[in-house]
Each structure stands twice: as structure tokens, then as C-alpha cells.
Design an enzyme around this catalytic site. Structure first.
Site, PDB file in Angstrom:
ATOM      1  N   ARG A 107       0.826  -1.207   0.000  1.00  9.75           N
ATOM      2  CA  ARG A 107       0.000   0.000   0.000  1.00  9.75           C
ATOM      3  C   ARG A 107       0.863   1.261   0.000  1.00  9.75           C
ATOM      4  NH1 ARG A 107      -5.339   0.905  -0.496  1.00  9.75           N
ATOM      5  NH2 ARG A 107      -5.659   1.865   1.540  1.00  9.75           N
ATOM      6  N   ASP A 138       0.551  -1.387  10.289  1.00  9.13           N
ATOM      7  CA  ASP A 138      -0.863  -1.562  10.605  1.00  9.13           C
ATOM      8  C   ASP A 138      -1.137  -0.926  11.968  1.00  9.13           C
ATOM      9  OD1 ASP A 138      -3.389  -2.425  11.314  1.00  9.13           O
ATOM     10  OD2 ASP A 138      -3.083  -4.485  10.626  1.00  9.13           O
ATOM     11  N   ASN A 159      -4.392  11.486  10.484  1.00  8.46           N
ATOM     12  CA  ASN A 159      -5.576  11.334   9.637  1.00  8.46           C
ATOM     13  C   ASN A 159      -6.116   9.909   9.622  1.00  8.46           C
ATOM     14  OD1 ASN A 159      -7.271  12.044   7.046  1.00  8.46           O
ATOM     15  ND2 ASN A 159      -6.034  10.253   6.502  1.00  8.46           N
ATOM     16  N   TYR A 186     -17.242   4.521  17.297  1.00  6.98           N
ATOM     17  CA  TYR A 186     -16.612   5.517  16.426  1.00  6.98           C
ATOM     18  C   TYR A 186     -16.724   6.907  17.047  1.00  6.98           C
ATOM     19  CZ  TYR A 186     -15.740   8.479  12.370  1.00  6.98           C
ATOM     20  OH  TYR A 186     -15.237   9.437  11.518  1.00  6.98           O
ATOM     21  N   LYS A 226     -13.556   9.381  18.090  1.00 11.09           N
ATOM     22  CA  LYS A 226     -13.356  10.720  17.548  1.00 11.09           C
ATOM     23  C   LYS A 226     -13.375  11.782  18.657  1.00 11.09           C
ATOM     24  CE  LYS A 226     -11.902   9.617  14.566  1.00 11.09           C
ATOM     25  NZ  LYS A 226     -10.772   9.997  13.678  1.00 11.09           N
ATOM     26  N   VAL A 283     -18.343  13.467   4.223  1.00 12.22           N
ATOM     27  CA  VAL A 283     -18.059  13.551   2.790  1.00 12.22           C
ATOM     28  C   VAL A 283     -18.071  12.165   2.147  1.00 12.22           C
ATOM     29  CG1 VAL A 283     -16.801  15.721   2.924  1.00 12.22           C
ATOM     30  CG2 VAL A 283     -15.566  13.579   3.299  1.00 12.22           C
ATOM     31  N   THR A 291     -16.457   9.697   0.923  1.00 11.37           N
ATOM     32  CA  THR A 291     -15.275   8.852   0.811  1.00 11.37           C
ATOM     33  C   THR A 291     -15.695   7.401   1.055  1.00 11.37           C
ATOM     34  OG1 THR A 291     -14.816   9.125   3.165  1.00 11.37           O
ATOM     35  CG2 THR A 291     -13.764  10.690   1.652  1.00 11.37           C
TER      36      THR A 291
END
Length: 257
Positions: free
Chosen positions: A37, A55, A81, A153, A157, A184, A186
Site C-alpha cells: 500500500r 498496521d 488522519n 466511532y 473521535k 463527505v 469517501t
């Protein structure tokens, strides 16, 4: 010209931010989950200097990413990010027996912050969903609670904002801020997400590099380059210290003074 590391920059908003930074003439180091990757990320972000890989669900690989980063020149800014979304329908345990979402979204930015040489700026990508996070910080490992992917989640955050503000308080020489890029379209956000994809990576780039007075701050939370009010508990030093202590316990990595 700044030197910037972006975690989770093989695709999505991280890759978009990397391309913007390269286009602006900055020196960019990418991060991807594995070596394959990483090669793909370098091909996708032409002009980036190099890539580190690991990872971020594994504490050992978090350490490896930090070691790779520290083997390079110091960074002016690091953008945290990397993240995974809210659609996990069950508690997925990592190799360290931690919830996958918590490991990647919360513990990884903590470990990398603790182990990589201090940059001048730190940027943590959060979400508007942090407003629904559990500020009690109870049962971070989801051993007692019934699993809820959306709540896990949101909690993670929230942790990112708490971490950003803790760093701002404890490291006054580092500008440490958090942001929400918007919902957005993604891979994480899904096709139906209503916010502006083109605008989504711009705030992290701005916070990492801009000389604007509005960006030269610390301990703030942004949406599209404007201040936004985060959950009030994020500014509580006691909450911040509890999160740092929990992350230190779960990673066996103390937070440096």
C-alpha cells in the site's frame, strides 16, 4: 516549505491532503498499512518524498511506524488522519485484544504522538460525531458494554479531540489542534454523504502549513477553516489526564513530559 507526515494517506482524505501539500511545494511523507500500500500511495501522490508503513491496529506496528518516522528528518507537522469508520457490526479484537476502532482511531495517534519527535504542529482529524462520544471514558475496551459501532466511532473521535487539547496544554511549544472535515463521500463516509469532498482536506493542510494568524493557534477545533465549538468535556484537564493514563496503560507507553 514544510516537511509533513500524514497517517492514513494511501487513499481518501489523507491522499487528497498529500496531493495538495505536494502541489504547494511541501515535502510530504506518506503512511500506509503495509509495504504494498505504501508503494501504491507513492504512485498516487507523485512528488511525495517517501512512505512509512505499519498496521495501526497493532501496538508493535505503531512502534514500528514511529521508529521509521524518527529515522527520517524531523517533521514540521504531523497530520493524524488515519481512521476507520462506524460500520463494524461486532467488536473486532486486535492482536492486543483491543477493539479495532479504538486501536486505530484513539490509541495509534496517542502512541505516535508519544514516540515521534515533537513537530512544530500536530493536527488530529476528528468528526462531528465526537459530540455523541462518551466523555466518562468508562469501558474503553468495550468489555462490559454491548457493542455499538456508531458509538465506538463517536467515542474514538471524541478521544482525538481530547488528545489534541491535552497535547496543547502539556506541550506549549507545539501547536496542536483538531478538526472535522465534514461528512463527505469517501470510502468511510459513503456515497450519500452530503458535504463538499473538495473542501474536506483543506483544513488539515491549512493547520499544518499556514502562516495565517487564524491557523497559528493551539488547542482549538475547526470545521472548514473556521472555529467550531467541540464537546465541552474535551477541555477538562481531568478528562484529558484520564485518557492519557488509559492510553499509557493499554499501550505500555507513557506520555512524555
Amino acid at each position: 516549505m514544510a516537511r509533513i507526515l500524514i497517517t492514513g494517506s494511501a487513499d481518501g482524505l489523507g491522499l487528497m491532503a498529500a496531493r495538495l501539500l505536494v502541489a504547494d511545494g511541501h515535502r510530504v511523507v506518506l503512511h500506509a498499512r503495509d509495504a504494498k500500500r505504501a508503494r501504491e500511495a507513492l504512485a498516487a501522490a507523485q512528488g511525495a518524498e517517501t512512505a512509512v508503513f505499519g498496521d495501526l491496529s497493532s501496538v508493535a506496528e505503531m512502534r514500528s511506524v514511529a521508529e521509521q518516522a524518527n529515522s527520517l528528518e524531523s517533521f514540521d507537522a504531523i497530520i493524524h488522519n488515519a481512521g476507520i469508520g462506524y460500520r463494524e457490526r461486532r467488536r473486532i479484537a486486535t492482536s492486543d485484544a483491543l477493539p479495532h476502532v479504538f486501536a486505530v482511531n484513539t490509541l495509534a495517534p496517542y502512541v505516535l504522538t508519544a514516540l515521534i519527535r515533537k513537530p512544530q504542529r500536530l493536527v488530529y482529524v476528528s468528526s462531528g460525531m465526537h459530540q455523541s462520544g462518551d466523555a466518562s471514558l468508562r469501558d474503553l475496551e468495550w468489555n462490559a458494554r454491548a457493542w455499538n459501532g456508531s458509538q465506538a466511532y463517536s467515542d474514538s473521535k471524541l478521544h482525538d479531540v481530547i488528545l489534541a487539547f491535552a497535547v496543547a496544554r502539556l506541550w506549549p511549544t507545539v501547536r496542536s489542534n483538531a478538526l472535522e472535515p465534514g461528512w463527505v463521500p469517501t470510502k468511510m463516509g459513503g456515497r450519500g454523504a452530503p458535504d463538499n469532498l473538495e473542501a474536506a482536506p483543506k483544513t488539515q493542510v491549512w493547520l499544518a502549513t499556514s502562516g495565517d494568524a487564524a491557523a497559528m493557534v493551539t488547542g482549538e477545533y475547526f470545521y472548514h477553516q473556521r472555529l467550531r465549538t467541540p464537546l465541552p468535556a474535551t477541555r477538562d484537564p481531568k478528562v484529558q489526564d484520564r485518557l492519557l493514563s488509559a492510553c499509557a496503560r493499554l499501550s505500555s507507553i507513557p506520555f512524555p513530559a
